[in-house]
Design an enzyme around this catalytic site. Structure first.
Site, PDB file in Angstrom:
ATOM      1  N   HIS A   1       0.863  -1.187   0.000  1.00  0.00           N
ATOM      2  CA  HIS A   1       0.000   0.000   0.000  1.00  0.00           C
ATOM      3  C   HIS A   1       0.895   1.231   0.000  1.00  0.00           C
ATOM      4  O   HIS A   1       1.723   1.411   0.895  1.00  0.00           O
ATOM      5  CB  HIS A   1      -0.924   0.026   1.215  1.00  0.00           C
ATOM      6  CG  HIS A   1      -1.880   1.183   1.191  1.00  0.00           C
ATOM      7  ND1 HIS A   1      -3.142   1.102   0.641  1.00  0.00           N
ATOM      8  CD2 HIS A   1      -1.749   2.467   1.636  1.00  0.00           C
ATOM      9  CE1 HIS A   1      -3.753   2.257   0.752  1.00  0.00           C
ATOM     10  NE2 HIS A   1      -2.925   3.112   1.356  1.00  0.00           N
ATOM     11  N   CYS A   2       0.721   2.092  -1.001  1.00  0.00           N
ATOM     12  CA  CYS A   2       1.583   3.254  -1.171  1.00  0.00           C
ATOM     13  C   CYS A   2       0.854   4.517  -0.715  1.00  0.00           C
ATOM     14  O   CYS A   2      -0.139   4.914  -1.331  1.00  0.00           O
ATOM     15  CB  CYS A   2       2.012   3.394  -2.625  1.00  0.00           C
ATOM     16  SG  CYS A   2       3.084   4.827  -2.925  1.00  0.00           S
ATOM     17  N   PRO A   3       1.311   5.177   0.350  1.00  0.00           N
ATOM     18  CA  PRO A   3       0.639   6.411   0.783  1.00  0.00           C
ATOM     19  C   PRO A   3       0.797   7.545  -0.215  1.00  0.00           C
ATOM     20  O   PRO A   3      -0.041   8.446  -0.263  1.00  0.00           O
ATOM     21  CB  PRO A   3       1.341   6.733   2.118  1.00  0.00           C
ATOM     22  CG  PRO A   3       2.662   6.052   2.029  1.00  0.00           C
ATOM     23  CD  PRO A   3       2.440   4.813   1.223  1.00  0.00           C
TER      24      PRO A   3
ATOM     25  N   ASN B   1      -2.041   7.003  -2.288  1.00  0.00           N
ATOM     26  CA  ASN B   1      -3.289   6.800  -1.557  1.00  0.00           C
ATOM     27  C   ASN B   1      -4.044   5.618  -2.163  1.00  0.00           C
ATOM     28  O   ASN B   1      -5.275   5.631  -2.301  1.00  0.00           O
ATOM     29  CB  ASN B   1      -4.167   8.059  -1.598  1.00  0.00           C
ATOM     30  CG  ASN B   1      -5.262   8.033  -0.548  1.00  0.00           C
ATOM     31  OD1 ASN B   1      -5.142   7.369   0.480  1.00  0.00           O
ATOM     32  ND2 ASN B   1      -6.349   8.740  -0.815  1.00  0.00           N
TER      33      ASN B   1
END
Length: 356
Positions: A167-169, A172
């Site tokens: 999951h890449c912030p 998002n």
């Protein structure tokens, strides 16, 4: 002599760091050997990580939007400074060189913006309903959906992701089967853009730093009594802080930002390129590492069932099949990845492309 002194200082720093690590290791061993004070370092680590996990679980969506906004602002800042300072600098040197740099720079910018936008809006891929894939017997313990091979549950998105990488912030969004290519090419083109800016931005930075500040007065201070102009004595001059050049400050700020981005993303691109070459995701790298160690202890060799060789792994990842060529990599393309994210048996269906 200055170089030797700096080398000595650096060697002393390295030795001190190594010594500190060795001392800390010995302290940990001695503490662990005390029977009344047995320390479970896994529990200690979990205690430190729990607050971070809590923040991510409760504020990941809000933080993700902030990070996405920062990415767009950073792109606009870098491009704006390049136009404001770099374009005029090279135009005074050579109009032909400036046109060539503008064309090449906009090719990089086009790929950066396209692949980032597509990584943002492209769903990573979710398993279909159980009725549509009855041959998949595995079920997710958290969301109860069908769980095909290479699928993992994202606690932030609260759903299962096909061939989930992480999951890449900064997106998002999760990086999964259908947007992994966009994510990787975005990082690759950003690294290329940073290298481009450093090569052709270095003369601009040197020019800005070597030029004197035009706001600084030239000559000697004087005063007028109404009829005559008299020089001011040196001791009478009140030294005021020199005004900071805005162009110089902005150019240095961009150089520092680009250096940080280049260092971080170069390492990330190299890491993901290694995983792609081995036919793994970030999650599978962790699980396969344990399997490799278990096989090694058994005297066997671990074989990744999704590894078809470096060359074929890249062709599968980039979607270079059905007549697609490398133009799909060098220019924006919305073609889907190889496979549906559910079935992964490509051994009898390897891709074939022409390199024209």
């Amino acid at each position: 002599m200055r170089f030797i002194s700096k080398l000595a200082l650096f060697s002393n720093f390295v030795i001190s760091r190594i010594t500190r690590k060795q001392i800390w290791k010995k302290v940990r061993q001695k503490i662990s050997n005390i029977p009344q004070l047995s320390v479970d370092w896994d529990s200690v680590t979990d205690r430190f990580i729990e607050p971070i996990i809590w923040v991510v679980d409760h504020f990941a969506d809000s933080l993700g939007r902030i990070f996405v906004t920062l990415v767009w602002l950073l792109i606009q800042f870098v491009v704006g400074v390049a136009y404001w300072i770099g374009l005029s600098f090279y135009w005074n040197i050579s109009a032909e060189l400036t046109i060539a740099l503008v064309i090449f720079g906009h090719w990089i910018l086009l790929n950066v913006v396209f692949h980032y936008y597509m990584a943002l809006i492209t769903p990573p891929g979710n398993p279909p309903n159980v009725d549509q894939i009855p041959h998949i017997k595995a079920r997710c313990k958290k969301c109860q959906s069908a769980k095909p091979e290479r699928t993992h549950h994202c606690s932030i998105c609260r759903t299962c992701i096909l061939r989930m990488d992480h999951h890449c912030p900064w997106l998002n969004n999760c990086v999964g089967h259908f947007n992994h290519r966009y994510f990787f090419l975005f990082m690759a083109y950003v690294v290329l853009g940073m290298i481009f800016l450093f090569i052709f931005g270095a003369p601009v930075i040197l020019h800005e730093l070597s030029n004197s500040d035009p706001s600084e007065p030239i000559g000697y201070p004087v005063f007028s009594n109404g009829s005559h102009v008299h020089p001011v004595q040196v001791e009478e001059v009140i030294s005021a802080p020199r005004p900071r050049s805005l162009r110089r400050a902005v150019a240095v700020t961009e150089a520092i930002l680009c250096a940080g981005v280049l260092a971080a993303l170069s390492a990330l691109v190299g890491w993901h390129a290694r995983l792609i070459s081995r036919g793994e995701t970030s999650i599978e790298n962790l699980t396969n590492k344990d399997d490799r160690e278990a096989k090694r202890l058994e005297g066997n060799v671990f074989v990744n069932p999704h590894d078809y060789g470096t060359h074929e792994n890249w062709r599968i990842f980039l979607g270079l099949s059905e007549g697609r060529t490398w133009w799909c990599v060098f220019f924006p393309s919305v073609h889907p990845p190889r496979g549906d994210g559910i079935s992964w048996n490509f051994k009898n269906d390897l891709t074939h492309i022409s390199y024209k």
